[in-house]
Write an enzyme that holds these catalytic residues in place. Structure first.
Site, PDB file in Angstrom:
ATOM      1  N   GLU A   1       4.636 -40.327 -71.081  1.00 28.89           N
ATOM      2  CA  GLU A   1       4.721 -38.908 -71.401  1.00 28.89           C
ATOM      3  C   GLU A   1       4.118 -38.057 -70.294  1.00 28.89           C
ATOM      4  O   GLU A   1       3.155 -38.449 -69.645  1.00 28.89           O
ATOM      5  CB  GLU A   1       3.990 -38.636 -72.716  1.00 28.89           C
ATOM      6  CG  GLU A   1       4.867 -39.058 -73.876  1.00 28.89           C
ATOM      7  CD  GLU A   1       4.105 -39.617 -75.043  1.00 28.89           C
ATOM      8  OE1 GLU A   1       3.221 -40.465 -74.808  1.00 28.89           O
ATOM      9  OE2 GLU A   1       4.398 -39.193 -76.155  1.00 28.89           O
TER      10      GLU A   1
ATOM     11  N   CYS B   1       0.257 -32.344 -66.983  1.00 24.59           N
ATOM     12  CA  CYS B   1      -0.575 -33.506 -67.294  1.00 24.59           C
ATOM     13  C   CYS B   1       0.257 -34.772 -67.049  1.00 24.59           C
ATOM     14  O   CYS B   1       1.325 -34.951 -67.630  1.00 24.59           O
ATOM     15  CB  CYS B   1      -1.040 -33.418 -68.749  1.00 24.59           C
ATOM     16  SG  CYS B   1      -2.043 -34.821 -69.250  1.00 24.59           S
TER      17      CYS B   1
ATOM     18  N   CYS C   1      -2.319 -48.019 -72.229  1.00 25.91           N
ATOM     19  CA  CYS C   1      -3.656 -48.101 -71.642  1.00 25.91           C
ATOM     20  C   CYS C   1      -4.392 -49.290 -72.235  1.00 25.91           C
ATOM     21  O   CYS C   1      -4.232 -49.606 -73.414  1.00 25.91           O
ATOM     22  CB  CYS C   1      -4.436 -46.823 -71.928  1.00 25.91           C
ATOM     23  SG  CYS C   1      -6.042 -46.786 -71.089  1.00 25.91           S
TER      24      CYS C   1
ATOM     25  N   CYS D   1     -10.104 -46.972 -76.193  1.00 24.00           N
ATOM     26  CA  CYS D   1     -11.021 -46.010 -76.821  1.00 24.00           C
ATOM     27  C   CYS D   1     -10.575 -45.772 -78.268  1.00 24.00           C
ATOM     28  O   CYS D   1      -9.379 -45.607 -78.532  1.00 24.00           O
ATOM     29  CB  CYS D   1     -11.025 -44.706 -76.042  1.00 24.00           C
ATOM     30  SG  CYS D   1     -11.464 -44.950 -74.298  1.00 24.00           S
TER      31      CYS D   1
ATOM     32  N   CYS E   1      -8.368 -42.615 -79.430  1.00 30.73           N
ATOM     33  CA  CYS E   1      -7.228 -42.219 -78.589  1.00 30.73           C
ATOM     34  C   CYS E   1      -5.951 -42.919 -79.032  1.00 30.73           C
ATOM     35  O   CYS E   1      -5.922 -44.137 -79.192  1.00 30.73           O
ATOM     36  CB  CYS E   1      -7.531 -42.571 -77.128  1.00 30.73           C
ATOM     37  SG  CYS E   1      -6.150 -42.298 -76.009  1.00 30.73           S
TER      38      CYS E   1
ATOM     39  N   CYS F   1      -4.620 -33.809 -75.774  1.00 24.02           N
ATOM     40  CA  CYS F   1      -5.410 -34.942 -75.256  1.00 24.02           C
ATOM     41  C   CYS F   1      -5.476 -36.065 -76.272  1.00 24.02           C
ATOM     42  O   CYS F   1      -5.804 -35.844 -77.432  1.00 24.02           O
ATOM     43  CB  CYS F   1      -6.851 -34.525 -74.993  1.00 24.02           C
ATOM     44  SG  CYS F   1      -7.065 -33.308 -73.750  1.00 24.02           S
TER      45      CYS F   1
END
Ligand code: SAH
Ligand code: SF4
Length: 381
Positions: A96, A138, A145, A149, A152, A368
């Site tokens: 994205e 962004c 990933c 975390c 997230c 975010c």
């Protein structure tokens, strides 16, 4: 007929293009034309590069070379003007990229220049000039990933793969083309804060930065990269001749808490990260940005705020507070506005510049930590 592997030109630098055109018996200036066409003119295909001779284009194609921008698989448009692109690469892998138009407020300007000295954040406008457009893009550095975390949504994808430099640059060019942006007239900021951990794909990330600065013409002073705290790469990054500003995802005020929220803290803890920050060669008037995602009842107390103050002692940093952007399967709550305000006031009272990052594109999962290829819209009812 022989078939050649597809060799992608996007991602090659001037030197590599020079070797390539010379190997085809062409003069070196052709490489500069090619570099200009790829990165400054943002040509989406070899055919469109009109300043190269037809015969050179044909020979490049014969050898298997091509240039291609990633495809836009889907566009999600938010009520606030934010656009989330689902971008697809040639192997069908997706990431994205987010376009965030910027308004004129000082608070928004803060979002624009995360590495700039806080006192310089006044908005400058010159009367009479044609309006220049301002936006922040962004960018993703990996598909998915691995850092995991707990707050997230990207973490839920796991790591799919690293992106090449061409794929990182390609996202930016694609979005610039989609908005018919003219670098020089329009003011574009880049934040490497999309999917992935840029410092776990360090070489491709740095090469992409160099191409975007030298080729596309976006100044490094308008770029910020965020890391979850990959300590050895922070030191490497400090030595780069061309580098964006640095943001570090702090997100917790002590190691017990940080380890729970960000398992990577077991490898590089707060002391290691802050030591790397202390040894980092900031430029004059440059600040670190420390990002701190506030999770209700977890890391948002007055005590946590005082711990952050103590941690940042002697570090030229400002803090970007981000109230949790919620998502499915995220086991945390967004704090109340009062809790966020109280946290911010404690930092400010201690002399630490602290800002609240406005969520952008919340209704389309563009904010975010929400980049997870969601195809639905968020119900705001
Ligand atoms: N991987 C890098 C950059 C991408 S994340 C990093 O972690 O720094 C960009 C920022 O979004 C980070 O500061 C991260 O802490 C924050 N973030 C992640 N999930 C979030 C969520 N659900 N709500 C608000 N911010 C989030
Ligand atoms: Fe990865 Fe950053 Fe999300 Fe952590 S916050 S899982 S490092 S993208």
């Amino acid at each position: 007929m022989t078939t050649h592997p597809q060799l992608e030109l996007l991602g090659l630098n001037n030197q590599e293009l020079t070797l390539l055109v010379e190997s085809l018996g062409e003069p070196a200036f052709r490489a500069r034309q090619l570099f200009d066409a790829l990165y400054r003119q943002r040509c989406p295909a070899l055919d469109g590069i009109s300043n190269l001779s037809k015969s050179l284009r044909a020979r490049l194609a014969e050898q298997g070379y091509r240039t291609s921008l990633p495809a836009i698989e889907q566009r999600f448009v938010s009520f606030d003007g934010t656009v989330r692109y689902l971008v697809r690469f040639s192997d069908a892998q997706t990431v994205e990229t987010v376009w965030m138009p910027d308004g004129d407020g000082v608070e928004e300007t803060e979002d624009l220049l995360p590495g700039a000295a806080p006192r310089q954040l006044a908005v400058r406008r010159t009367a009479g000039n044609p309006p220049s457009r301002r936006a922040t893009i962004c960018v993703s550095s990996q598909s998915g990933c691995a850092v995991n975390c707990q707050f997230c949504m990207t973490a839920q994808l796991g790591l799919q793969r690293n992106l090449t430099a061409g794929e990182i640059v390609g996202q930016v060019l694609l979005v610039l083309n989609d908005h018919q942006i003219k670098i020089g007239r329009d003011r574009i900021n880049l934040v490497f804060m999309g999917q992935g951990e840029p410092f776990l794909n360090y070489e491709n990330f740095i090469r992409a930065v160099q191409l975007l600065v030298q080729g596309t013409g976006i100044p490094e002073s308008r770029m910020t990269v965020s890391t979850s705290g990959i300590v050895p790469r922070i030191a490497d990054f400090g030595r780069e001749p061309i580098r964006p500003h640095l943001a570090i995802s702090l997100n917790a005020s002590n190691d017990v808490l940080r380890e729970r929220l960000m398992p990577i803290n077991r490898k590089w803890n707060l002391a290691a990260i802050l030591e790397a920050a202390r040894g980092f060669p900031l430029r004059s008037r440059e600040y670190f940005t420390m990002e701190y995602v506030l999770l209700s009842g977890v890391n948002d107390s007055a005590e946590n705020a005082h711990e952050v103050v103590a941690l940042l002692h002697g570090i030229r940093a400002k803090v970007n507070l981000i109230a949790l952007n919620p998502g499915p399967e995220i086991a945390f709550q967004t704090p109340t506005a009062q809790a966020v305000d109280a946290f911010q006031q404690i930092l400010i009272a201690a002399g630490i510049p602290a800002y609240l990052r406005r969520p952008r594109g919340l209704d389309i999962y563009a904010a975010c930590g929400q980049l997870k290829r969601s195809t639905g819209l968020v119900s705001l009812g």
